[in-house]
Design an enzyme around this catalytic site. Structure first.
Site, PDB file in Angstrom:
ATOM      1  N   CYS A 123       0.820  -1.225   0.000  1.00 29.76           N
ATOM      2  CA  CYS A 123       0.000   0.000   0.000  1.00 29.76           C
ATOM      3  C   CYS A 123       0.850   1.269   0.000  1.00 29.76           C
ATOM      4  CB  CYS A 123      -0.930  -0.001   1.204  1.00 29.76           C
ATOM      5  SG  CYS A 123      -1.958  -1.488   1.272  1.00 29.76           S
ATOM      6  N   HIS A 161      -2.419   8.003   6.198  1.00 32.73           N
ATOM      7  CA  HIS A 161      -2.696   6.729   5.516  1.00 32.73           C
ATOM      8  C   HIS A 161      -4.084   6.245   5.941  1.00 32.73           C
ATOM      9  CE1 HIS A 161      -1.625   3.165   3.315  1.00 32.73           C
ATOM     10  NE2 HIS A 161      -1.797   2.380   4.378  1.00 32.73           N
ATOM     11  N   HIS A 165      -9.607   2.588  -0.304  1.00 31.77           N
ATOM     12  CA  HIS A 165      -8.160   2.368  -0.159  1.00 31.77           C
ATOM     13  C   HIS A 165      -7.657   1.726  -1.444  1.00 31.77           C
ATOM     14  CE1 HIS A 165      -4.271   1.505   1.189  1.00 31.77           C
ATOM     15  NE2 HIS A 165      -4.496   0.528   2.065  1.00 31.77           N
ATOM     16  N   SER A 208      13.747  46.576 -48.267  1.00 31.52           N
ATOM     17  CA  SER A 208      14.086  47.950 -47.892  1.00 31.52           C
ATOM     18  C   SER A 208      14.343  48.054 -46.389  1.00 31.52           C
ATOM     19  CB  SER A 208      12.979  48.894 -48.354  1.00 31.52           C
ATOM     20  OG  SER A 208      13.338  50.227 -48.158  1.00 31.52           O
TER      21      SER A 208
END
Length: 1120
Positions: free
Chosen positions: A178, A313, A353, A625
């Site tokens: 994880c 977490h 998750h 020119s």
């Protein structure tokens, strides 16, 4: 407030996501978070269907939690966009498909065109921890196919991104459970800081296609009974599994600032560690979590007290949440007052998750929080977890709050932990811009804008337009329309199919985009394919006096780039001329020829920079020119300041002649008007400008110009007054040369031109004369040779230009080159050529090369006497003419250009092979007479000769493993062969040379075997395919082509698993996803369907269906 000035900082420049709850962009995710949306749902019905086939599995599946966080329509994938065939896409893990699409979206979010990354050292690190799909495919042994290997491998998640985007930097899949995606972010940061990569594509992905891991996690007590996440809640008993992808684009900070990227946040520091031996490998370790956070803070060089928010977490497990909050409190909560806590939150109750993708999702949420200055509320929180001590300086965000004010930039921490023990942490900070924006909306004028869309596939344009229309009418209204146009025009990859929309407002844009999506575009919309040849360099032509208009440059001043250029030299203009260029442009006032000269120059150098800022560049410049001054600036010969001094100081000198002169544009060639000047006895007039083959400009005293113009108009020659009162490019200006030279001494230091520059002042338009003082004196007085300059540029762009340059180079070294054009095959060619050679008075000719030929591919049964003679004439009649003029032993050498094609029996080249066979025989004859003649049997020459333009010949050679040769290699072979007494020499180049492989020995063994076999045994009747009822092909060539095209399309569609009408005949098969494995299957199908032996490298030498059909036309003709 501190600035982002650490050399350890990395820029976050782009983000993308595909998450549950239809959160398909970071903005959609943010809105979902603010609304506390819980996107959990029942698992899609078909996900576990394969496991229901087994009765034992079916009984167990009923006990596995069926709720979680799922992405709708995960099976959808735009395979064609990535040149992947439906067949290969079916055998790719959806995780690979998902990260491909989300990576593309993240790069678009970053404003990084894919073309700018192709071939670069960009890194890819992707977190992945699940192989549900791979198990489904690879455990079905009877149906395993070659693409399933890379299609289901973890490495494929990262490697496919690198492959399809052509990235050459590190590319690695990361499995830290994880923690995978936050570890990937850590690795990306390291790759950038080490100098290994300038850009890193990082993130993670998760997809749930089997019940196995869900069952494991449930039995381990990690999952909640209701399939939801309840982070920090007293009812937390596990998490709900989630799927999706999150991708972040990191970039070297200095590069991001230099490129004007929209920097979303600064990644200050990251750290990764392991929690060591704990109560169990899956048990969390508070000390390890504390240590990794402190390490990240040390790397970031910031104090923990300056971190106001931590994205936790927070997996909602009974042990995990209390352990993590305790660790956060120990690092970030210590010493904080109750009214200034460290706030915490977690995105998991919103989208679940994501396991391997979880860290990147939390990272995106934290970036948006520091960017927007808002602390987002926690979803699914009713009662704070009673197992946590909430008095230790941390507090969960329960309602939307403004970010606390402080004396330092907004900073946040991000936590991510893996159940194998990996712990990771990141510190991010709000980006603070320290200097002016390189790109801003002020660069773009208000009002009408052009919106550009493009796609590799035509049908995708309408889908894009619908998506863009919806965005324009909702959240897009918050964005300035100028910025939207700028991003679509300069920060997107531009594909083959394109559409452009001229719009006045967001609502107008939405209306026109919707109309296009519904296939009813308005007149202010245009679309089509990318035009061929549009990558050719362009020439910028800078006009001269007379092109000015009222309010010139007024709108351009709204562009920041244009204004910056004018402002950079405005002080010089004010000092030299006594007026402000900015003010004059804002007022739209043009006072006198002297001011016009200056403003014309400034308009041009400013416009050049605007074009460059839009990605438009030039390959050459021409100045007319006064336009030559701006052209020289654009080419890098002089600086804008030097050009300003030249034009202003010269303009001041022109004041002496203001009111005394005039100019007129005459719609007639220079030669005609020169005669008119002479016959009308107006000797004070001169042709000052050779404008074009059909026009010129006359200059002289005012009264004489007016009288001359009247006379010409009376004669029917249209003459137009030029808006000037100075006789530019007239000899009368000669008296200004000395004072101008004195005024410029020490102020002009010309440099080498960076692009081709063509002179209109010098007699030779390709003059390399530097743009110093002498040049500008000539520019003032000499006539303007615009026609010559344009002709020279056009000639140099011609394919003949390199050849002409070679001839000129040879002549400069003393060679004399004379072209004589005759028909070498005519009956009197010998006498014509002899007479012309005598007229040249050349020394005796000592060498002869015969290289004439006509290529006309035609099946042998279709050859007519006329077509046969047309091919043979230059070979046979031409060589006999030379043999008559230069009999054996009268020249030092004769070389006859023959071909290797006759060895291989190329279809359709029977006549050509016959002509070359005659050359070979003539060489043998002349050798027998003691002459030094050789027939060179060439392979194809690269970029020159008849075969160079024949894709058919190249393809046929390729089937033999033979490639073309360069001119240098050809002449080396020629010199080598000349050392030997031989009448023929075959010159071939094996592809083995390019691969550094040993050459086949003998080289042409297959030809030798074929010839020997054909002599010893009669040719066998070719067998029909297993299906003996092959459909007969029509005899009519057009019908035959259509029939073959249909059959090949069906075979290709079958192999690629596409619908037949989706297969494009002219598109390279590789662009539709055909790979080397699929070509084997295609070859088998073609042989079975058509009864024709197909070479293994067919699709390499014949890359599209049309190419294959043309090849089959020849092969099937041969079978009749």
């Amino acid at each position: 407030m501190e600035a982002n000035d650490s050399p350890h900082d990395v820029a976050v420049v782009g983000m993308g996501c595909r998450l549950p709850g239809n959160n398909n962009t970071p903005e959609e995710l943010w809105r979902s978070i603010l609304q506390k949306v819980d996107a959990s749902s029942e698992i899609p019905r078909m996900r576990w269907e394969p496991y229901q086939q087994n009765a034992q599995n079916a009984r167990s599946i009923g006990k596995v939690p069926r709720r979680g966080y799922f992405v709708k329509n995960l099976e959808n994938f735009d395979a064609g966009f990535f040149n992947i065939s439906p067949k290969e896409a079916e055998q790719m893990d959806p995780q690979q498909r998902l990260v491909l699409e989300v990576t593309w979206e993240a790069l678009e979010n970053a404003g990084i065109p894919l073309s700018s990354l192709s071939g670069s050292d960009a890194a890819v690190f992707m977190g992945v921890n699940s192989d549900d799909y791979g198990k489904l495919l690879l455990e079905d042994l009877p149906h395993v196919e070659p693409w399933m290997g890379i299609g289901t491998a973890y490495c494929g998640v990262a490697n496919r991104i690198s492959y399809h985007l052509n990235l050459m930097g590190p590319s690695t899949a990361v499995d830290a459970a994880c923690a995978s995606s936050l570890v990937a972010i850590h690795l990306g940061r390291q790759a950038i800081l080490s100098g290994e990569s300038k850009v890193a594509i990082v993130g993670g992905v998760n997809a749930i296609f089997g019940p196995g891991l869900t069952s494991v996690l449930d039995k381990a007590g990690a999952l909640s009974s209701d399939g939801r996440c309840h982070s920090f809640d007293d009812a937390a008993s596990g998490y709900g599994r989630g799927e999706g992808a999150a991708v972040v684009i990191l970039k070297n900070m200095a590069e991001a600032v230099k490129d004007g990227d929209h920097i979303l946040a600064t990644l200050k520091g990251t750290a990764v560690a392991q929690d060591g031996r704990t109560n169990g490998i899956m048990a969390p370790n508070q000390k390890a979590q504390e240590l990794v956070a402190r390490k990240a803070l040390d790397v970031a060089r910031v104090d923990a007290s300056t971190i106001d928010y931590v994205e936790a977490h927070a997996t909602s497990t009974p042990v995990g949440d209390p352990t993590e909050v305790s660790a956060i409190s120990a690092v970030y909560g210590k010493g904080r007052s109750p009214d200034k806590p460290c706030y915490i939150g977690s995105v998991k109750p919103n989208v679940g998750h994501l396991e391997a993708g979880a860290g990147a999702v939390g990272f995106i949420k934290a970036v948006m929080s520091v960017q927007k200055g808002i602390l987002p509320p926690q979803a699914n929180l009713k009662t704070l977890n009673t197992r946590v001590n909430w008095s230790e300086g941390v507090q969960v965000v329960q309602d939307i709050e403004d970010w606390p004010s402080s004396g330092y930039p907004r900073r946040a921490g991000v936590c991510s932990y893996g159940y194998g023990g990996t712990v990771s942490h990141a510190i991010i900070e709000k980006y603070i811009q320290t200097g002016p924006a390189i790109y801003s909306k002020e660069q773009w004028p208000k009002g009408t804008q052009v919106l550009l869309l493009s796609s590799p596939q035509r049908r995708s344009l309408e889908t894009q337009a619908a998506t863009q229309a919806e965005w324009m009418s909702t959240v897009g209204k918050q964005n300035d329309l100028r910025c939207v146009a700028a991003t679509l025009g300069t920060r997107r990859s531009h594909h083959k199919y394109r559409a452009a929309f001229v719009v006045e407002s967001h609502d107008d844009a939405a209306e026109k985009l919707n109309a296009f999506a519904c296939q009813t575009p308005t007149k202010w919309t245009t679309s089509g394919g990318k035009p061929e040849g549009d990558d050719r360099p362009v020439v910028w032509v800078f006009s001269g006096h007379g092109a000015q208009w009222t309010d010139m440059a007024k709108d351009l001043l709204q562009y920041r780039v244009f204004r910056d250029v004018i402002e950079s030299v405005d002080i010089l203009v004010q000092k030299e001329m006594g007026f402000s260029a900015i003010q004059a442009m804002e007022m739209g006032v043009l006072n006198g020829s002297d001011q016009v000269q200056v403003l014309t120059y400034l308009m041009q150098i400013g416009l050049s920079e605007v074009l460059r800022s839009l990605g438009v560049s030039c390959g050459a410049v021409i100045g007319h020119s006064v336009g030559e001054i701006a052209a020289s600036v654009a080419a890098g010969c002089i600086t804008p300041a030097e050009g300003t001094l030249i034009v202003t100081r010269r303009a001041k000198l022109y004041r002496r002649f203001m009111g005394a002169g005039g100019m007129a544009l005459v719609c007639a060639p220079l030669e005609q008007i020169t005669i008119e000047i002479s016959t009308q006895n107006v000797n004070n007039l001169v042709v000052a400008i050779n404008s074009s083959p059909s026009s010129c400009v006359v200059s002289g005293p005012k009264e004489e110009i007016e009288a001359f113009a009247l006379n010409l108009n009376n004669k029917g020659i249209k003459t137009i007054h030029v808006d000037t009162d100075i006789a530019f490019h007239h000899p009368m200006l000669g008296e200004l040369m000395e004072p101008l030279a004195e005024a410029l001494v020490g102020y002009v230091s010309p440099s080498q031109s960076k692009v081709a520059i063509y002179s209109t002042s010098a007699s030779d338009p390709r003059s390399t004369m530097d743009r110093g003082i002498r040049y500008w004196l000539d520019n003032m007085v000499n006539p303007v040779q615009l026609t010559s300059a344009i002709s020279a540029a056009a000639e140099d762009a011609s394919p003949l230009a390199p050849i002409i340059k070679k001839i000129l180079s040879m002549e400069s070294r003393g060679a004399t080159i004379q072209a004589i054009a005759i028909d070498i095959s005519s009956h009197d060619a010998a006498s014509q050529l002899s007479s012309r050679i005598d007229d040249l008075c050349f020394p005796p000719i000592r060498g002869v090369v015969h290289a004439a030929g006509v290529l006309h591919n035609e099946h042998v049964l279709s050859v007519t006497p006329d077509s046969f003679e047309r091919v043979l004439a230059p070979k046979i009649a031409g060589s006999l003419t030379l043999n008559m003029l230069f009999p054996p032993k009268t020249v030092d050498f004769m070389v006859l250009f023959s071909s290797c094609g006759q060895f291989f029996g190329f279809p359709g080249q029977a006549s050509y092979a016959s002509g070359n066979a005659f050359l070979d025989a003539l060489a043998t004859y002349r050798r027998s007479q003691g002459d030094n003649t050789i027939a060179m049997q060439w392979t194809s020459w690269r970029e020159i000769g008849m075969a160079a333009g024949s894709e058919f010949v190249r393809a046929e050679l390729a089937t033999k493993g033979i490639t073309d040769i360069s001119q240098e290699e050809a002449f080396q072979a020629w010199m080598h062969v000349s050392k030997y007494d031989v009448d023929h020499a075959v010159v071939l180049r094996s592809r083995a040379l390019e691969k550094h492989e040993p050459l086949p020995s003998p080289l042409l063994v297959d030809i030798a075997i074929h010839k020997i076999s054909s002599i010893l045994t009669p040719p066998p009747t070719p067998p029909l395919s297993a299906s003996s009822d092959l459909l007969p092909l029509p005899r009519n060539p057009a019908d035959r082509f259509d029939s073959l095209s249909r059959q090949v399309r069906e075979c290709v569609a079958n192999v690629l698993q596409m619908e037949t009408d989706e297969v494009a005949s002219q598109e390279p098969l590789s662009n539709m996803g055909m790979d080397s494995v699929m070509t084997v299957h295609l070859r088998g199908r073609l042989q079975k369907s058509l009864g024709v032996l197909v070479p293994p490298n067919l699709t390499w030498s014949h890359p599209s269906i049309d190419h294959i059909v043309k090849w089959l036309m020849e092969k099937t003709n041969d079978k009749e």
